[in-house]
Design a protein around this motif. Structure first.
Motif, short mmCIF file in Angstrom:
data_model
loop_
_atom_site.label_atom_id
_atom_site.label_comp_id
_atom_site.label_asym_id
_atom_site.label_seq_id
_atom_site.Cartn_x
_atom_site.Cartn_y
_atom_site.Cartn_z
N ARG A 65 0.83 -1.22 0.00
CA ARG A 65 0.00 0.00 0.00
C ARG A 65 0.85 1.26 0.00
O ARG A 65 0.38 2.34 -0.34
CB ARG A 65 -0.93 0.01 1.20
N VAL A 66 2.11 1.11 0.44
CA VAL A 66 3.03 2.24 0.41
C VAL A 66 3.31 2.53 -1.07
O VAL A 66 3.61 1.61 -1.83
CB VAL A 66 4.35 1.90 1.14
N PRO A 67 3.21 3.78 -1.48
CA PRO A 67 3.50 4.07 -2.89
C PRO A 67 4.88 3.55 -3.27
O PRO A 67 5.84 3.66 -2.51
CB PRO A 67 3.45 5.60 -2.96
N ALA A 68 4.95 2.94 -4.44
CA ALA A 68 6.22 2.40 -4.93
C ALA A 68 7.24 3.52 -5.09
O ALA A 68 6.88 4.67 -5.38
CB ALA A 68 6.01 1.68 -6.25
N TYR A 69 8.49 3.18 -4.88
CA TYR A 69 9.57 4.15 -5.09
C TYR A 69 9.43 4.72 -6.49
O TYR A 69 9.17 3.99 -7.44
CB TYR A 69 10.92 3.45 -4.90
N GLN A 70 9.58 6.03 -6.62
CA GLN A 70 9.25 6.70 -7.87
C GLN A 70 10.29 6.54 -8.98
O GLN A 70 10.03 6.89 -10.11
CB GLN A 70 8.97 8.19 -7.62
N GLY A 71 11.45 6.00 -8.67
CA GLY A 71 12.43 5.74 -9.72
C GLY A 71 12.03 4.52 -10.53
O GLY A 71 11.25 3.68 -10.10
N THR A 72 12.56 4.44 -11.74
CA THR A 72 12.33 3.30 -12.62
C THR A 72 13.54 2.38 -12.53
O THR A 72 14.68 2.84 -12.64
CB THR A 72 12.15 3.77 -14.08
N VAL A 73 13.30 1.09 -12.32
CA VAL A 73 14.41 0.15 -12.21
C VAL A 73 15.15 0.07 -13.54
O VAL A 73 14.55 -0.14 -14.59
CB VAL A 73 13.92 -1.25 -11.78
N ASN A 74 16.47 0.23 -13.46
CA ASN A 74 17.34 0.04 -14.62
C ASN A 74 17.87 -1.39 -14.53
O ASN A 74 18.81 -1.66 -13.78
CB ASN A 74 18.48 1.06 -14.60
N PHE A 75 17.24 -2.31 -15.26
CA PHE A 75 17.61 -3.72 -15.17
C PHE A 75 19.00 -3.99 -15.71
O PHE A 75 19.65 -4.94 -15.27
CB PHE A 75 16.56 -4.59 -15.87
N GLU A 76 19.47 -3.20 -16.67
CA GLU A 76 20.81 -3.40 -17.22
C GLU A 76 21.89 -3.06 -16.19
O GLU A 76 22.94 -3.69 -16.17
CB GLU A 76 21.01 -2.58 -18.49
N GLN A 77 21.65 -2.07 -15.34
CA GLN A 77 22.63 -1.65 -14.35
C GLN A 77 22.47 -2.39 -13.02
O GLN A 77 23.41 -2.49 -12.25
CB GLN A 77 22.53 -0.15 -14.10
#
Length: 137
Positions: A65-77
């Motif tokens: 329920r906590v808003p997800a962290y607003q960054g986008t996961v960089n799967f390559e890094q």
């Protein structure tokens, strides 16, 4: 056929972090499985200790329920390393998740998870992570 540690870990990541499905996540645990998150601060929605699938599902649901962290996961890094131990039922995951921020910056969240498994299910998981400041409220 028994699941490998890598398969258990990858299913764990999918259920917990990608699909964010508390019931699927809890189903990965033995009926009396234990999930501990010793570094979450007091008052955080995720309890520090949960015992049993019902408690793990409820605790995970509260955390979702906590808003997800607003960054986008960089799967390559982002990366992880699994470490086998002398005990065949125990393995350790070191994880570095890299987030791309809206302003172009990057944040890395590093964590360690210690798994104890039996018959393809998680018996205990100690999840050492510190929530981003936005989750500590």
């Amino acid at each position: 056929m028994a699941l490998t540690h890598r398969e258990i870990f990858e299913r764990h990541v999918y259920a917990a972090a990608i699909s964010r499905d508390p019931d699927a996540y809890a189903a990965m645990f033995a009926e009396d499985g234990v999930l501990e998150a010793p570094l979450v601060p007091p008052g955080h929605p995720l309890p520090r200790r949960m015992v049993g699938r019902a408690a793990i599902s409820a605790g995970s649901r509260a955390y979702q329920r906590v808003p997800a962290y607003q960054g986008t996961v960089n799967f390559e890094q982002s990366a992880y390393v699994l470490h086998e131990t002398a005990d065949p039922d125990v393995f350790i995951a070191e994880i570095d998740t890299v987030f791309e921020e809206a302003d172009g910056g990057r944040t890395t969240m590093s964590l360690v998870k210690i798994f104890r498994v039996r018959d393809g299910q998680i018996v205990s998981l100690r999840d050492y992570f510190t929530p981003p400041p936005s989750e500590c409220g």
